[in-house]
Design a protein around this motif. Structure first.
Motif, PDB file in Angstrom:
ATOM      1  N   ILE A  60       0.932  -1.245   0.154  1.00  0.00           N
ATOM      2  CA  ILE A  60       0.205   0.015  -0.069  1.00  0.00           C
ATOM      3  C   ILE A  60       0.931   1.388  -0.172  1.00  0.00           C
ATOM      4  N   PHE A  61       2.271   0.842   1.101  1.00  0.00           N
ATOM      5  CA  PHE A  61       2.472   2.709   1.038  1.00  0.00           C
ATOM      6  C   PHE A  61       3.652   2.524   2.090  1.00  0.00           C
ATOM      7  N   ARG A  62       5.227   2.945   1.589  1.00  0.00           N
ATOM      8  CA  ARG A  62       6.796   2.567   2.180  1.00  0.00           C
ATOM      9  C   ARG A  62       6.963   4.261   1.714  1.00  0.00           C
ATOM     10  N   GLY A  63       7.763   4.262   3.483  1.00  0.00           N
ATOM     11  CA  GLY A  63       7.907   5.636   3.386  1.00  0.00           C
ATOM     12  C   GLY A  63       9.239   6.260   2.919  1.00  0.00           C
ATOM     13  N   LEU A  64      10.105   4.712   2.608  1.00  0.00           N
ATOM     14  CA  LEU A  64      11.318   5.947   1.683  1.00  0.00           C
ATOM     15  C   LEU A  64      10.321   6.482   0.480  1.00  0.00           C
ATOM     16  N   GLY A  66       7.333   7.506  -0.060  1.00  0.00           N
ATOM     17  CA  GLY A  66       6.742   9.184  -0.231  1.00  0.00           C
ATOM     18  C   GLY A  66       8.062  10.055  -0.264  1.00  0.00           C
ATOM     19  N   SER A  67       9.286   9.386   0.663  1.00  0.00           N
ATOM     20  CA  SER A  67       9.939  10.683   0.697  1.00  0.00           C
ATOM     21  C   SER A  67      10.758  11.409  -0.628  1.00  0.00           C
ATOM     22  N   ARG A  73       9.940  12.456   5.644  1.00  0.00           N
ATOM     23  CA  ARG A  73       9.696  11.421   5.542  1.00  0.00           C
ATOM     24  C   ARG A  73       8.869  11.019   6.627  1.00  0.00           C
ATOM     25  N   THR A  74       8.694  11.276   7.799  1.00  0.00           N
ATOM     26  CA  THR A  74       8.009  10.960   8.979  1.00  0.00           C
ATOM     27  C   THR A  74       6.377  10.396   8.864  1.00  0.00           C
ATOM     28  N   THR A  75       5.758  12.016   8.421  1.00  0.00           N
ATOM     29  CA  THR A  75       4.945  11.902   7.599  1.00  0.00           C
ATOM     30  C   THR A  75       4.794  10.684   6.656  1.00  0.00           C
ATOM     31  N   TYR A  78       4.820   7.691   8.744  1.00  0.00           N
ATOM     32  CA  TYR A  78       3.508   7.079   9.397  1.00  0.00           C
ATOM     33  C   TYR A  78       2.268   6.838   8.106  1.00  0.00           C
ATOM     34  N   MET A  79       2.255   7.065   7.022  1.00  0.00           N
ATOM     35  CA  MET A  79       1.517   6.432   6.637  1.00  0.00           C
ATOM     36  C   MET A  79       1.706   5.132   6.670  1.00  0.00           C
ATOM     37  N   GLY A  80       2.877   4.787   6.125  1.00  0.00           N
ATOM     38  CA  GLY A  80       3.412   2.830   6.111  1.00  0.00           C
ATOM     39  C   GLY A  80       3.248   2.237   7.331  1.00  0.00           C
TER      40      GLY A  80
END
Ligand code: UDP
Length: 241
Positions: A60-64, A66-67, A73-75, A78-80
């Motif tokens: 679904i979602f990986r923080g890396l 997104g950043s 990055r931290t947001t 959190y989505m991850g």
């Protein structure tokens, strides 16, 4: 049941990536795949094994990711973590359809959908043979669900982490690309780190090493594979000290 072999472990952690739930779709959840995994878990539960689970969120979602696309990055992390909660609820639903009692226990409080993480309470659930699905990773950005699995496995006194992957163990090179790749029967934590064997990220391996927690890498695509290994059969790699 008389034909159920005796398990070689009493309490285990099963770690699967989010991608294991997406089937051939390339994104999201594939219900027949989630149901298949639930049946694999049920077959081990039927052996009397106490089961913890951590499910990633990469489908679904990986923080890396997104950043890399410009998100803070931290947001993004959190989505991850929230993505892992969705996966945990999907697996909970499939397990309950198989008649197994479960709890989703979240590292980020969201009381309407999951229990908060309270260690002693989680242990009690396991003693009552409820499958505990630990969601929202560690609750902290900059970590992965591999580290969350290692942390919770240590806290729950699991005897091993079972890391379900697409291949039946750890190889010296990618077995999908190289026909001559060799599978390790056992490999040390230090070799996994030094040779960057890609079993889990370095923080997770270091935490497993410090707590002397074996990691069993096996194929989740092999029907009956999880149960087979618990019964002392099958092929896998054991990462140990
Ligand atoms: N994540 C996090 N802290 C944690 C666990 C996960 O920030 O303790 C975030 C991180 O952004 C990660 C995402 O959640 O990319 C999904 O987890 P992971 O990449 O471990 O999932 P998997 O690759 O196992 O599907």
């Amino acid at each position: 049941m008389s034909d159920t072999p005796k398990a070689t472990y009493n309490r285990v952690m099963l770690k699967i990536s989010g991608e294991a739930l997406m089937g051939d779709q390339g994104f999201g959840l594939h219900p027949p795949t989630v149901e298949r995994i639930a049946r694999e878990v049920k077959s081990v539960h039927d052996m009397g094994v106490e089961i913890c689970m951590v499910i990633g969120g990469g489908n679904i979602f990986r923080g890396l990711q997104g950043s890399a696309q410009g998100m803070e990055r931290t947001t993004a992390d959190y989505m991850g973590m929230l993505a892992t909660v969705m996966n945990a609820l999907a697996v909970q639903s499939a397990l309950e359809a198989e008649g197994i009692h479960t709890r989703v226990i979240s590292a980020i409080t969201m009381n309407e959908v999951a229990e908060p993480y309270i260690r002693r309470r989680a242990v009690r659930h396991l003693e009552k043979k409820r499958v505990c699905i630990f969601a929202a990773g560690t609750g902290n950005p900059y970590f992965t669900t591999d580290t969350a699995a290692t942390l919770r496995a240590s806290e729950m006194s699991c005897e091993a982490i079972f890391k379900g992957t697409k291949v039946d163990g750890v190889y010296d090179k990618d077995p999908i690309k190289h026909a001559d790749a060799k599978r390790y029967e056992t490999v040390s934590y230090d070799d996994v780190l030094a040779k960057r064997l890609g079993v889990m990220d370095a923080s997770a391996i270091a935490l497993a090493r410090d707590n002397n927690l074996p990691i069993i890498v096996f194929s989740l695509d092999e029907p009956g594979g999880f149960k087979g290994i618990l019964a002392g059969e099958g092929t896998y790699t054991r990462v140990q000290g």
